[in-house]
Design a protein around this motif. Sequence first.
Motif, PDB file in Angstrom:
ATOM      1  N   GLN A 374       0.709  -1.249  -0.145  1.00 46.23           N
ATOM      2  CA  GLN A 374      -0.096  -0.049  -0.120  1.00 46.23           C
ATOM      3  C   GLN A 374       0.739   1.227   0.140  1.00 46.23           C
ATOM      4  OE1 GLN A 374      -3.357   0.240  -0.251  1.00 46.23           O
ATOM      5  NE2 GLN A 374      -3.453  -1.833  -0.395  1.00 46.23           N
ATOM      6  N   ARG A 375       2.234   1.383   0.289  1.00 46.66           N
ATOM      7  CA  ARG A 375       2.827   2.479   0.562  1.00 46.66           C
ATOM      8  C   ARG A 375       2.952   3.337  -0.549  1.00 46.66           C
ATOM      9  NH1 ARG A 375       8.691   3.932   3.182  1.00 46.66           N
ATOM     10  NH2 ARG A 375       9.222   5.700   2.096  1.00 46.66           N
ATOM     11  N   GLN A 376       3.148   2.629  -1.948  1.00 47.38           N
ATOM     12  CA  GLN A 376       3.185   3.328  -3.041  1.00 47.38           C
ATOM     13  C   GLN A 376       1.673   3.797  -3.898  1.00 47.38           C
ATOM     14  OE1 GLN A 376       6.453   1.186  -5.698  1.00 47.38           O
ATOM     15  NE2 GLN A 376       7.036   0.405  -3.792  1.00 47.38           N
ATOM     16  N   SER A 377       0.716   3.003  -3.185  1.00 49.11           N
ATOM     17  CA  SER A 377      -0.350   2.987  -3.800  1.00 49.11           C
ATOM     18  C   SER A 377      -0.784   4.854  -4.044  1.00 49.11           C
ATOM     19  CB  SER A 377      -1.567   2.340  -3.315  1.00 49.11           C
ATOM     20  OG  SER A 377      -1.760   2.914  -1.869  1.00 49.11           O
ATOM     21  N   GLU A 378      -1.570   4.984  -5.062  1.00 45.56           N
ATOM     22  CA  GLU A 378      -2.051   6.456  -5.217  1.00 45.56           C
ATOM     23  C   GLU A 378      -3.040   6.932  -3.952  1.00 45.56           C
ATOM     24  OE1 GLU A 378      -5.778   7.696  -7.979  1.00 45.56           O
ATOM     25  OE2 GLU A 378      -3.882   7.216  -9.033  1.00 45.56           O
ATOM     26  N   ARG A 379      -3.626   5.926  -3.475  1.00 47.31           N
ATOM     27  CA  ARG A 379      -4.444   6.383  -2.248  1.00 47.31           C
ATOM     28  C   ARG A 379      -3.879   6.706  -0.985  1.00 47.31           C
ATOM     29  NH1 ARG A 379      -7.801   1.830   0.776  1.00 47.31           N
ATOM     30  NH2 ARG A 379      -9.182   2.994   2.125  1.00 47.31           N
ATOM     31  N   THR A 380      -2.814   5.904  -0.846  1.00 49.62           N
ATOM     32  CA  THR A 380      -2.086   6.231   0.459  1.00 49.62           C
ATOM     33  C   THR A 380      -1.386   7.319   0.392  1.00 49.62           C
ATOM     34  OG1 THR A 380      -1.811   3.688   0.764  1.00 49.62           O
ATOM     35  CG2 THR A 380      -0.112   5.173   1.662  1.00 49.62           C
ATOM     36  N   ALA A 723      -1.311  14.585  -7.429  1.00 49.21           N
ATOM     37  CA  ALA A 723      -0.849  15.342  -6.527  1.00 49.21           C
ATOM     38  C   ALA A 723      -1.854  15.340  -5.127  1.00 49.21           C
ATOM     39  CB  ALA A 723      -1.196  16.914  -6.948  1.00 49.21           C
ATOM     40  N   PRO A 724      -1.491  15.656  -4.210  1.00 50.77           N
ATOM     41  CA  PRO A 724      -2.718  15.720  -3.004  1.00 50.77           C
ATOM     42  C   PRO A 724      -3.751  16.400  -3.394  1.00 50.77           C
ATOM     43  CG  PRO A 724      -0.585  17.087  -2.238  1.00 50.77           C
ATOM     44  CD  PRO A 724      -0.257  16.454  -3.517  1.00 50.77           C
ATOM     45  N   ALA A 725      -5.090  15.670  -3.162  1.00 52.40           N
ATOM     46  CA  ALA A 725      -6.146  16.465  -3.215  1.00 52.40           C
ATOM     47  C   ALA A 725      -6.825  17.095  -2.063  1.00 52.40           C
ATOM     48  CB  ALA A 725      -7.110  15.364  -3.956  1.00 52.40           C
ATOM     49  N   THR A 726      -6.963  18.301  -2.437  1.00 47.98           N
ATOM     50  CA  THR A 726      -7.307  19.052  -1.174  1.00 47.98           C
ATOM     51  C   THR A 726      -8.963  19.245  -1.023  1.00 47.98           C
ATOM     52  OG1 THR A 726      -7.233  21.080  -2.107  1.00 47.98           O
ATOM     53  CG2 THR A 726      -5.381  20.125  -0.687  1.00 47.98           C
ATOM     54  N   ALA A 727      -9.607  19.031  -2.317  1.00 48.43           N
ATOM     55  CA  ALA A 727     -10.998  19.074  -2.348  1.00 48.43           C
ATOM     56  C   ALA A 727     -11.720  17.933  -1.675  1.00 48.43           C
ATOM     57  CB  ALA A 727     -11.481  19.203  -3.809  1.00 48.43           C
ATOM     58  N   MET A 728     -13.041  18.021  -1.059  1.00 50.11           N
ATOM     59  CA  MET A 728     -13.527  17.138  -0.540  1.00 50.11           C
ATOM     60  C   MET A 728     -14.058  16.110  -1.347  1.00 50.11           C
ATOM     61  SD  MET A 728     -13.620  16.473   2.557  1.00 50.11           S
ATOM     62  CE  MET A 728     -14.495  14.966   3.432  1.00 50.11           C
ATOM     63  N   THR A 729     -14.529  16.475  -2.711  1.00 49.81           N
ATOM     64  CA  THR A 729     -14.461  15.299  -3.591  1.00 49.81           C
ATOM     65  C   THR A 729     -13.690  14.126  -3.700  1.00 49.81           C
ATOM     66  OG1 THR A 729     -13.694  16.893  -5.561  1.00 49.81           O
ATOM     67  CG2 THR A 729     -16.333  16.638  -4.888  1.00 49.81           C
ATOM     68  N   ALA A 730     -12.417  14.468  -3.754  1.00 51.06           N
ATOM     69  CA  ALA A 730     -11.301  13.829  -4.090  1.00 51.06           C
ATOM     70  C   ALA A 730     -11.065  12.877  -2.785  1.00 51.06           C
ATOM     71  CB  ALA A 730      -9.855  14.423  -4.606  1.00 51.06           C
ATOM     72  N   VAL A 731     -11.300  13.403  -1.613  1.00 55.75           N
ATOM     73  CA  VAL A 731     -11.076  12.780  -0.647  1.00 55.75           C
ATOM     74  C   VAL A 731     -12.245  11.671  -0.143  1.00 55.75           C
ATOM     75  CG1 VAL A 731     -11.004  13.375   2.143  1.00 55.75           C
ATOM     76  CG2 VAL A 731      -9.955  14.804   0.874  1.00 55.75           C
ATOM     77  N   THR A 732     -13.295  12.071  -0.421  1.00 50.82           N
ATOM     78  CA  THR A 732     -14.377  11.190  -0.259  1.00 50.82           C
ATOM     79  C   THR A 732     -14.240   9.903  -1.535  1.00 50.82           C
ATOM     80  OG1 THR A 732     -15.777  12.765   0.313  1.00 50.82           O
ATOM     81  CG2 THR A 732     -16.996  10.757  -0.516  1.00 50.82           C
ATOM     82  N   SER A 733     -13.638  10.117  -2.364  1.00 50.42           N
ATOM     83  CA  SER A 733     -13.607   9.054  -3.376  1.00 50.42           C
ATOM     84  C   SER A 733     -12.525   8.286  -3.055  1.00 50.42           C
ATOM     85  CB  SER A 733     -13.274   9.653  -4.907  1.00 50.42           C
ATOM     86  OG  SER A 733     -12.307  10.291  -4.986  1.00 50.42           O
ATOM     87  N   ILE A 734     -11.391   8.907  -2.162  1.00 56.38           N
ATOM     88  CA  ILE A 734     -10.399   7.911  -1.891  1.00 56.38           C
ATOM     89  C   ILE A 734     -10.540   7.048  -0.776  1.00 56.38           C
ATOM     90  CG2 ILE A 734      -7.961   8.090  -0.776  1.00 56.38           C
ATOM     91  CD1 ILE A 734      -7.894  10.694  -1.828  1.00 56.38           C
ATOM     92  N   ILE A 735     -11.536   7.280   0.227  1.00 56.35           N
ATOM     93  CA  ILE A 735     -11.900   6.570   1.503  1.00 56.35           C
ATOM     94  C   ILE A 735     -13.355   5.981   1.273  1.00 56.35           C
ATOM     95  CG2 ILE A 735     -11.940   6.624   3.677  1.00 56.35           C
ATOM     96  CD1 ILE A 735     -10.907   9.272   3.969  1.00 56.35           C
TER      97      ILE A 735
END
Length: 757
Positions: A374-380, A723-735
């Motif tokens: 998981q360390r290198q995954s896009e989500r992590t 890049a790191p997503a700061t928008a909540m839409t991206a965050v929600t999709s990650i988790i």
Amino acid sequence: VDDSGGGDGVRTTRVASDPVIASVEQELLLAVHKFNSKPEKGISYLVNRKVLANTPEAVAQFLRSTGGLSKRRIGDYLGERHDFNIRVLSAYVSLFDFTGVRFVEAIRAFLSPFRLPGEAQKIDRIICEFSSRYCEQNEGIFASKDTAYVLGFSTIMLNTDAHSVQIKEKMTKAEFVRNNRGIDAGGDLPTALLEDVYDDIVNSEIRTGMDFSDLGESELMDWLQRGTVFKKYTHARVASDRYHQCRLWVCVDQLRYTNLASRNRKVKMVPLAMIEDVLLGPSTEVFRRNRFFPDSPEAGTCFSLVLRGRTLDLQAATTEEVSIWTHYFQQVVERSKLEAHARSVALRAQPRDSFLESASAVWPNEILPNWEEQRQSERTLMLWWEGIPSASRSSVWSLAIGDSLSVGREAFTRYLSDATRTDYERAHERLDRELYNADDAPPEFNMFTAAESPLGDALVQLMAALLCFERQGGPALSDRASLLCTMLLLFLDVADAFPCMATLLHAHFFTHFLGGRQSFSGVAQREWRMHCADKLLRRELPDLLEHLTNLGINLTHFLPDWLCTLFMCTLPLDTAARIWDCYLRDGEQFVWRVVLELLRLLSPVLLALSEQPRALDVLYRASSLGGVHEKPLFHSLTSNSAAVAGMLGDFGQKLPMPTAESGGVCYDLWRNAEEADDEAGGKSDRRSHVCLDHANDHSQPPPPQHAPPPQTRTNASNAHTLAPATAMTAVTSIIRPLSLPRSDSDEFIRVPCLPMR
């Protein structure tokens, strides 16, 4: 196993696995701990370690002069009937000089250093030895030593009678004189002598009881768990009884008490964390209503616990009980305050509460169990950018930093044991200079500098172990290394922090910030960084750089402190903790991105200043004076991610950069610099260099003063990344696996940031 001493001394057992002696001070500390648990073990340990001679005289001197020994354990040991203990008692008494001393002063001086045991036979042996010694040195006062023996017992009984709150009918002077008639070989002692003994004892108690400082850790816990019976005064104004007998004790992390007068004796439980304060004496309304005042005879036996708006008002039987319980409760209150401060500052939830609450479950349940995958995954990587939850930092930081020297967490105990007094002195000197007396030390670190702070003790031990490791060939401590240690100790156990700190000093860029102790190549690499930073700022912030130059400020005035503390000296602690997160994700290049964006945010304030001291104050206190906090800083990092390509060119980096995505992170940009390869003769390919897997190499000469222009260093394929997503839409999709509510848009937002591919 070797048994020595036999019946003539302490039975000693030497085990082949005993560690090599580190210092007498450390051996004594451990022996005191063993002695307070079981006296024979402590003395046998010192004899085995050849710190203490196996003679009655040496053991007696140890009991007489060593601080921290339990008074009760000393009394028990001296009263034992074994031949060696009796000889120790004789040697112990011989250490006192009673020549020309009044009897009452002599017995007071003799009994004060220890507590008389409870067994009558032990007391008999101790008082008998004392009476013999006193009569030998003061001939003619008593007809025989039996007189001193009887008067000694009588004095002890008077001391108890006069100062116990449980005894209401006190012995009078006439009764004391009458009780001691005919004890001097059938004759009477002078009345003036007996009256002198009486007045002295009544006016000033011989404190042979226990005090908080006399209890070892195990003794204290036994005492607290057994509990004590108090008078608990009631809050009710119309209660039939003003107080009731209450037994109070400690169980794990709870304070428990029960009404002994009640039929069912229901146990009430209060978390120790609820105790907000300890009030000594009858200082509450409850005591005043029951006619207790500060000048009351019983005032010394009263105290109150403040429990979130109410008080628990107690009266003990003796002042010794008050001393032990109130000292313990004061330590509980102090520890609770420190922990609350640490939680509110370092362990508090960062912004984006709903996001972090969900991420707090993702890290331990999904990422950490499968770290290698998981360390290198896009989500992590995107979750990593948003900040690691405090509860997961210890695991993530330990895994991300690693142990490049393969010392292991067990090494901490080994090097701490080997640490000498000089190591401890050097540790205290560095802490005094870098933390305790430093003007720019973060105020949040009061938890490390407060008196008797457990975190402060851990910090001293970690620094001493690291200095011992350095002395035995380990990496040297960088400037302001104590601040790096404090950040690790906020989240890691001290044993886990040791290999992490050793790796930071060994394989990261901190190794080039060693103050006056660094080598020529270390100085060159430090100057190389300042030269590259100058190029970066001339390109990105030329007006600010010119203004600072006109004020007489150059980069060396503030950048080294920023870099070797990872901004802990200028930014709030929670912001610095997130910078640590991202540094461990992206390496040294992220540090320089923070330098650039921090100066960009400070530019309006700095450009308006015309005095050098005020400008330096802003640079040293970017948060309090410059208004820089986590949200604007990370927004600026995301918004200006296009500057990364030029920055890598300014630092002459070979591309593509090693990143977490490619299986490694560059924590030392010098190792990936083309100039370094050129100067080293191009002997190694640094494209795949993972800094954690290589030892420090300071053998390269300084780089050339000029580098090719930035545009020759990069290519379009490396200028952007996920890049790191700061928008909540991206965050929600990650988790999304946690079934969080999704936003109105399912579109994944990509923001250019670090060149990770």
